[in-house]
Design a protein around this motif. Sequence first.
Motif, PDB file in Angstrom:
ATOM      1  N   PHE B 120     -32.911  36.586  -5.978  1.00  0.00           N
ATOM      2  CA  PHE B 120     -33.113  37.233  -7.566  1.00  0.00           C
ATOM      3  C   PHE B 120     -32.648  38.715  -7.519  1.00  0.00           C
ATOM      4  CE2 PHE B 120     -35.752  39.827 -10.521  1.00  0.00           C
ATOM      5  CZ  PHE B 120     -34.598  39.051 -11.475  1.00  0.00           C
ATOM      6  N   ILE B 121     -33.379  38.968  -6.989  1.00  0.00           N
ATOM      7  CA  ILE B 121     -33.368  40.718  -6.357  1.00  0.00           C
ATOM      8  C   ILE B 121     -31.525  40.919  -6.093  1.00  0.00           C
ATOM      9  CG2 ILE B 121     -33.806  42.916  -4.741  1.00  0.00           C
ATOM     10  CD1 ILE B 121     -36.823  41.685  -5.174  1.00  0.00           C
ATOM     11  N   GLN B 122     -31.308  40.273  -4.595  1.00  0.00           N
ATOM     12  CA  GLN B 122     -29.859  41.169  -4.656  1.00  0.00           C
ATOM     13  C   GLN B 122     -28.949  40.916  -5.952  1.00  0.00           C
ATOM     14  OE1 GLN B 122     -27.956  39.170  -1.312  1.00  0.00           O
ATOM     15  NE2 GLN B 122     -25.799  39.532  -1.307  1.00  0.00           N
ATOM     16  N   ALA B 123     -28.853  39.427  -6.246  1.00  0.00           N
ATOM     17  CA  ALA B 123     -28.085  39.198  -8.243  1.00  0.00           C
ATOM     18  C   ALA B 123     -28.069  40.325  -9.139  1.00  0.00           C
ATOM     19  CB  ALA B 123     -28.513  38.255  -8.652  1.00  0.00           C
ATOM     20  N   PHE B 124     -29.725  40.279  -9.365  1.00  0.00           N
ATOM     21  CA  PHE B 124     -30.369  41.784 -10.315  1.00  0.00           C
ATOM     22  C   PHE B 124     -29.417  42.917  -9.605  1.00  0.00           C
ATOM     23  CE2 PHE B 124     -32.722  43.764 -13.136  1.00  0.00           C
ATOM     24  CZ  PHE B 124     -32.342  44.177 -13.890  1.00  0.00           C
ATOM     25  N   ALA B 125     -29.342  43.603  -9.057  1.00  0.00           N
ATOM     26  CA  ALA B 125     -28.927  44.557  -8.223  1.00  0.00           C
ATOM     27  C   ALA B 125     -27.261  44.448  -8.859  1.00  0.00           C
ATOM     28  CB  ALA B 125     -29.739  45.064  -6.874  1.00  0.00           C
ATOM     29  N   ALA B 126     -27.008  43.489  -8.130  1.00  0.00           N
ATOM     30  CA  ALA B 126     -25.212  43.582  -8.732  1.00  0.00           C
ATOM     31  C   ALA B 126     -24.629  43.669  -9.843  1.00  0.00           C
ATOM     32  CB  ALA B 126     -24.844  42.135  -7.449  1.00  0.00           C
ATOM     33  N   ILE B 127     -25.681  42.748 -10.527  1.00  0.00           N
ATOM     34  CA  ILE B 127     -25.743  42.519 -12.118  1.00  0.00           C
ATOM     35  C   ILE B 127     -25.628  43.772 -12.440  1.00  0.00           C
ATOM     36  CG2 ILE B 127     -25.742  41.301 -13.910  1.00  0.00           C
ATOM     37  CD1 ILE B 127     -26.919  38.685 -12.590  1.00  0.00           C
ATOM     38  N   LEU B 128     -26.150  44.568 -12.464  1.00  0.00           N
ATOM     39  CA  LEU B 128     -26.716  46.041 -13.064  1.00  0.00           C
ATOM     40  C   LEU B 128     -26.250  47.161 -12.462  1.00  0.00           C
ATOM     41  CD1 LEU B 128     -30.390  47.191 -12.603  1.00  0.00           C
ATOM     42  CD2 LEU B 128     -29.282  46.383 -14.489  1.00  0.00           C
ATOM     43  N   ILE B 129     -24.912  46.688 -11.666  1.00  0.00           N
ATOM     44  CA  ILE B 129     -23.511  47.902 -10.945  1.00  0.00           C
ATOM     45  C   ILE B 129     -22.924  46.713 -11.295  1.00  0.00           C
ATOM     46  CG2 ILE B 129     -22.499  48.069  -8.983  1.00  0.00           C
ATOM     47  CD1 ILE B 129     -24.776  47.884  -7.258  1.00  0.00           C
ATOM     48  N   THR B 370     -17.454  44.829  -4.622  1.00  0.00           N
ATOM     49  CA  THR B 370     -18.744  44.154  -3.354  1.00  0.00           C
ATOM     50  C   THR B 370     -20.062  43.455  -4.446  1.00  0.00           C
ATOM     51  OG1 THR B 370     -19.849  45.893  -3.007  1.00  0.00           O
ATOM     52  CG2 THR B 370     -18.129  45.414  -1.674  1.00  0.00           C
ATOM     53  N   ALA B 371     -20.512  44.532  -5.270  1.00  0.00           N
ATOM     54  CA  ALA B 371     -20.986  43.090  -6.072  1.00  0.00           C
ATOM     55  C   ALA B 371     -20.709  42.460  -6.607  1.00  0.00           C
ATOM     56  CB  ALA B 371     -21.935  44.725  -7.245  1.00  0.00           C
ATOM     57  N   ALA B 372     -20.079  42.531  -7.188  1.00  0.00           N
ATOM     58  CA  ALA B 372     -18.879  41.237  -8.489  1.00  0.00           C
ATOM     59  C   ALA B 372     -18.598  40.485  -7.151  1.00  0.00           C
ATOM     60  CB  ALA B 372     -17.741  40.711  -8.691  1.00  0.00           C
ATOM     61  N   GLY B 373     -17.786  40.558  -5.693  1.00  0.00           N
ATOM     62  CA  GLY B 373     -17.518  39.655  -4.989  1.00  0.00           C
ATOM     63  C   GLY B 373     -18.988  39.157  -4.504  1.00  0.00           C
ATOM     64  N   ARG B 374     -18.640  39.751  -3.484  1.00  0.00           N
ATOM     65  CA  ARG B 374     -19.732  39.700  -2.401  1.00  0.00           C
ATOM     66  C   ARG B 374     -21.369  39.125  -2.911  1.00  0.00           C
ATOM     67  NH1 ARG B 374     -20.201  38.911   3.318  1.00  0.00           N
ATOM     68  NH2 ARG B 374     -22.392  39.224   4.213  1.00  0.00           N
ATOM     69  N   ILE B 390     -12.252  36.651  -1.691  1.00  0.00           N
ATOM     70  CA  ILE B 390     -13.825  36.677  -3.238  1.00  0.00           C
ATOM     71  C   ILE B 390     -13.588  38.333  -3.887  1.00  0.00           C
ATOM     72  CG2 ILE B 390     -16.164  36.517  -3.386  1.00  0.00           C
ATOM     73  CD1 ILE B 390     -15.513  34.262  -1.565  1.00  0.00           C
ATOM     74  N   THR B 391     -13.582  39.371  -2.166  1.00  0.00           N
ATOM     75  CA  THR B 391     -14.578  41.184  -2.865  1.00  0.00           C
ATOM     76  C   THR B 391     -12.955  41.532  -3.325  1.00  0.00           C
ATOM     77  OG1 THR B 391     -15.712  41.099  -0.831  1.00  0.00           O
ATOM     78  CG2 THR B 391     -14.779  43.080  -1.306  1.00  0.00           C
ATOM     79  N   GLY B 394     -12.602  40.245  -7.537  1.00  0.00           N
ATOM     80  CA  GLY B 394     -13.809  40.575  -7.643  1.00  0.00           C
ATOM     81  C   GLY B 394     -13.167  41.824  -7.935  1.00  0.00           C
ATOM     82  N   MET B 395     -12.546  43.198  -7.101  1.00  0.00           N
ATOM     83  CA  MET B 395     -12.432  44.333  -7.704  1.00  0.00           C
ATOM     84  C   MET B 395     -12.013  44.474  -8.544  1.00  0.00           C
ATOM     85  SD  MET B 395     -11.466  46.983  -4.474  1.00  0.00           S
ATOM     86  CE  MET B 395     -12.773  46.884  -3.242  1.00  0.00           C
ATOM     87  N   LEU B 396     -11.043  43.417  -8.190  1.00  0.00           N
ATOM     88  CA  LEU B 396      -9.742  43.278  -9.814  1.00  0.00           C
ATOM     89  C   LEU B 396     -10.261  43.384 -10.707  1.00  0.00           C
ATOM     90  CD1 LEU B 396      -6.400  41.149  -8.382  1.00  0.00           C
ATOM     91  CD2 LEU B 396      -6.786  44.190  -8.702  1.00  0.00           C
ATOM     92  N   VAL B 397     -10.856  42.591 -11.354  1.00  0.00           N
ATOM     93  CA  VAL B 397     -11.723  42.489 -12.390  1.00  0.00           C
ATOM     94  C   VAL B 397     -12.809  43.525 -12.734  1.00  0.00           C
ATOM     95  CG1 VAL B 397     -13.428  41.455 -13.211  1.00  0.00           C
ATOM     96  CG2 VAL B 397     -12.079  39.480 -11.588  1.00  0.00           C
ATOM     97  N   VAL B 398     -13.697  44.383 -11.638  1.00  0.00           N
ATOM     98  CA  VAL B 398     -14.074  45.565 -12.018  1.00  0.00           C
ATOM     99  C   VAL B 398     -13.191  46.684 -12.616  1.00  0.00           C
ATOM    100  CG1 VAL B 398     -16.625  45.217 -11.296  1.00  0.00           C
ATOM    101  CG2 VAL B 398     -14.650  45.821  -9.926  1.00  0.00           C
ATOM    102  N   ILE B 399     -11.675  46.724 -11.951  1.00  0.00           N
ATOM    103  CA  ILE B 399     -10.932  47.942 -12.089  1.00  0.00           C
ATOM    104  C   ILE B 399     -11.032  47.386 -13.534  1.00  0.00           C
ATOM    105  CG2 ILE B 399      -8.779  48.366 -11.291  1.00  0.00           C
ATOM    106  CD1 ILE B 399      -9.594  48.182  -8.638  1.00  0.00           C
ATOM    107  N   LEU B 400      -9.966  46.104 -13.382  1.00  0.00           N
ATOM    108  CA  LEU B 400      -9.732  46.169 -15.255  1.00  0.00           C
ATOM    109  C   LEU B 400     -10.925  46.146 -16.298  1.00  0.00           C
ATOM    110  CD1 LEU B 400      -7.948  42.324 -14.813  1.00  0.00           C
ATOM    111  CD2 LEU B 400      -7.093  44.937 -15.620  1.00  0.00           C
TER     112      LEU B 400
END
Lengths: 37, 542
Positions: B120-129, B370-374, B390-391, B394-400
Amino acid sequence: MFLGIPDFWISAAYVLCILSTVACVVYGLYNWNREDE
Amino acid sequence: MDLYTIIVVLIYLFITAFLGYLGYKHTTSSQDYLVAGRKSHPLIMALSYGATFISTSAIVGFGGLAANLGLGLLWLTVFNVFIGIFIAFIFFGKRTRKIGHTLDAHTFPELLGKRFDSKFIQAFAAILIFVFMPIYAAGVIKGGANFVQTYFGIPYDVSLLFFVAIVAIYVWMGGMKGVMYTDAFQGCIMFIAMTVLLITAYANLGGITSAHQQLTDLFNNPDIQKDIAKSIKGGFQGWTSMPKGGSPSWWSLVSTIVMGVGIGVLAQPQLAVRFMTVKSNKELNRAVLSGGVFIFAMTGVAFVVGALSNVLLYQKTGKIALVAAKGVNDNIIPLFIKDFLPGWFSSIFLISMLAAAMSTLSSQFHAMGTAAGRDIYEKSLGRSGNTLFITRTGMLVVILISTVLAWAASGLPIADGIIAKFTTMFFELTTASFLPVYVGALYFKRMPKAAAKWGMTSGAVAWFIWTFFVHSNASYMQICKLIFRKTSIVLGTPVESLSMVGTTFVALPVSILVTGGIWLLYTASKKQDMDSKHIDKCFTGI
């Protein structure tokens, strides 16, 4: 009045900026070869 | 735009592309792509950390703020050097590196998640980012695109795409190595440009004491009283004095700018991951030296020059900096460069600003990707596959997403210092949500998992409510206006002055109190939700 700055808090910030940077330099040099792993 | 400038910019872009390619050639594993193989040189690590930390916003945006608020912004430099480098590297960096190595963590959310043994902590931190870092990235993109637009005369939309595409290519291909190599080169350019800037400003005003004295005297100059009347009402007492205690200017300077950004640096995911890229504490010790000097040269110079630009521009135009820059905060530093430095330096300064924006943006793309992918797709959702692929996806998605946000922000008034405000917002989020948990992860073996979970969540919720519904910055987010038809819910109420209070002042105490409260409950009831063997493993060698 310090270096043309009349306000104590601004003078303090000016001095602390320089002191913090000096602290970083001294720490880096003193521990250059310190800290098996 | 002369031929000389075009050649300088092309050489800069060529070297950046070459270093990005070098990063790509040296990347052979997911560890290389995520944490530069954990073998970074201390100078490259320090310059990369500094160049990531300092964007165009820090130099142009906050430099412009110093032209309005005065040398009080030097308190942010004190925080940036002492907390952002000295405390961060020595007290956070060493333990982050060691625990990160021990637990084989490759990202900041993964470090927190593995330390507390919580998906949960890993996912929550990654979602915030993933959700909120694009706001910060959009601010940096907007700053870079505006710069390209102003200097090259290229339309904003084209500038934006050109700027994002260059950074995206070398981050996507070269990963952390590509990011760090280019950061180090860009950091060197920034350092040279800012050193020349400081010397020029003081030399033009007859030395340090003379320059400060002229800045002090300018406040009482009868010619400018009309221009500063509004600022004086807000608490302004001169460029060499702090604003009046408790005034809107004071709250803005102390609670939002100094505290928000000054403390927020400790829990920046894209900075904390740098500590995991070095081999041992020796590299971190050495990096303290170059990191401290670099940050001092960046922020200290920008704030001093920003304030002194008032005297120089008054001597030349008879107007204070903000009036000379036609009310546009972010145009003050570029105007100073144009009017007081030789033509050849304008080109160097131009590429140093491009470098500042690109070095920050590349790390943001890497952290978000890395937050989105990994962290989200691979670790939290448990999908297996090629980490690199995967990373990168994820990077392409956040760049867009970031690009669309920056494009949407093109209509927002640049005159309001929007870039500095977007930067501050993200720093305040990481302070409120990540900082108490990060400190607990590194220093408190007995901190329960539940305290970390609730502390993070409450900090994020408090940040969201204060930033989007109470603080004066809420007007940029439009959500409050859509729901309540006013820019802040306290507007027109007896507690209207609360909108001046920085989010850090509210959300960080909430997060600390919730974390501490749950920890106390667990201690009182002698409950423990962490395996002692896991804790011992985390703190191996510390």
